[in-house]
Design an enzyme around this catalytic site. Sequence first.
Site, PDB file in Angstrom:
ATOM      1  N   SER A 180       0.824  -1.202   0.000  1.00 20.49           N
ATOM      2  CA  SER A 180       0.000   0.000   0.000  1.00 20.49           C
ATOM      3  C   SER A 180       0.866   1.263   0.000  1.00 20.49           C
ATOM      4  O   SER A 180       1.660   1.468  -0.916  1.00 20.49           O
ATOM      5  CB  SER A 180      -0.962  -0.042   1.189  1.00 20.49           C
ATOM      6  OG  SER A 180      -1.954   0.938   1.083  1.00 20.49           O
ATOM      7  N   ASP A 276      -8.873  -3.032  -7.000  1.00 23.71           N
ATOM      8  CA  ASP A 276      -8.257  -2.760  -5.700  1.00 23.71           C
ATOM      9  C   ASP A 276      -9.289  -2.178  -4.730  1.00 23.71           C
ATOM     10  O   ASP A 276      -9.899  -1.145  -5.003  1.00 23.71           O
ATOM     11  CB  ASP A 276      -7.100  -1.784  -5.903  1.00 23.71           C
ATOM     12  CG  ASP A 276      -6.326  -1.509  -4.634  1.00 23.71           C
ATOM     13  OD1 ASP A 276      -6.888  -0.860  -3.724  1.00 23.71           O
ATOM     14  OD2 ASP A 276      -5.165  -1.951  -4.533  1.00 23.71           O
ATOM     15  N   HIS A 343      -6.675  -5.813  -1.478  1.00 19.60           N
ATOM     16  CA  HIS A 343      -5.645  -4.788  -1.294  1.00 19.60           C
ATOM     17  C   HIS A 343      -4.526  -5.380  -0.445  1.00 19.60           C
ATOM     18  O   HIS A 343      -4.763  -5.782   0.691  1.00 19.60           O
ATOM     19  CB  HIS A 343      -6.234  -3.556  -0.611  1.00 19.60           C
ATOM     20  CG  HIS A 343      -5.296  -2.393  -0.521  1.00 19.60           C
ATOM     21  ND1 HIS A 343      -4.861  -1.695  -1.633  1.00 19.60           N
ATOM     22  CD2 HIS A 343      -4.693  -1.798   0.540  1.00 19.60           C
ATOM     23  CE1 HIS A 343      -4.053  -0.722  -1.259  1.00 19.60           C
ATOM     24  NE2 HIS A 343      -3.922  -0.768   0.067  1.00 19.60           N
TER      25      HIS A 343
END
Length: 400
Positions: A180, A276, A343
């Site tokens: 991330s 995502d 994610h």
Amino acid sequence: MYGHRFMDRMEKLKQCWSSLLVLAVVVIGTGAVPITYLQSAVAKGAVCLDGSAPAYHFDKGFGSGVNNWIVHMEGGGWCTDVASCSARKNTMKGSSKFMNKDFGFSGILGGKQNTNPDFYNWNRIKVRYCDGSSFTGNVEAVNPANKLFFRGARVWRAVIDDLMAKGMKNAQNAILSGCSAGALAAILHCDTFRAILPPTARVKCVSDAGYFIHGTDISGGSYIQTYYSKVVALHGSAKSLPVSCTSKMKPELCFFPQNVVPSMRTPLFVINAAFDSWQIKNVLAPTAVDKRKEWKNCKHDLKKCTAAQLKTVQGFRDQMMRALSPVHSTPSRGLFLDSCHAHCQGGSAASWSGAKGPQVANSKISQAVGNWFYGRSAFQKIDCPSPICNPTCPAISTDE
């Protein structure tokens, strides 16, 4: 009477020791890695938002991996103003004082050969994230009113310098990776990492869910650009971003990998979900532009989307595909783009290499990355186009 009290105390003591023994077994069994506080960095001004020392977890390499290194940066979003950054000061995302002392390594950092065959015996480091800027902040002044330190770039460099002194200067193979916001940092710092390491080393970078796109949201605007402009301005990030990008466009646009990757010299592998889950919620349908909250259910669970919303979600995938063109147009780069609503997929053994983890072109993420890193085979694969087309997609993953 006293005998009964004595026996009661002995029984409680026995239970206490038993509980401690169970806890020890659990901690050891999870492969927990202790935290290292980099106190020497404080004097350099390389500190978390609250001024505390940066930190990382380091599991030393062994055997054939003793001179191989993977530096993985933790994710955790960004803060855009004094209020949001101040809110982090009392959490592990803004202060090392609140970080867990041990961290279980798994997935790309896993220490077991059967679940992480290519990297299990490397020196594996998880860099904790406490600056809110993807390790790009560099403001000298500290406002006495809020006492916030915007020093993410200094934190990154201090950690890398410390690892160099601990043996990374002799690296034969090295990976800079992240999840991330940490994966975005891996892209932004990739060429610098390559330049610091020995010229004879094989050095590559891996981004897991860090390919945030310069996307159009449901209002027709680009809320994410406005959001990133606030991050860059507050943290003084401009001077820490790749000059190859900032020399051509506004610094906030250099928070988007699609504008940075074209001029990158170091090989990059992108792991990302076409749908995502963070980007669907925050790039496509951010709460700030969803005034009527029509997307509240859909963006959390695609099964709850209307036919019109699914068409818009499909359009987001089209935006993702266009943004990824600098990746799949260059042979040295790798791409694992699945159609999951997820994610960060490389942080757990289950999604990294597990039997029920996501697959693209009959390959698991660990196989794709390992083969690409060692040059055994190239990997640039794009999944089927629908969010329900890949049966190997797990439930939504939010590793960090």
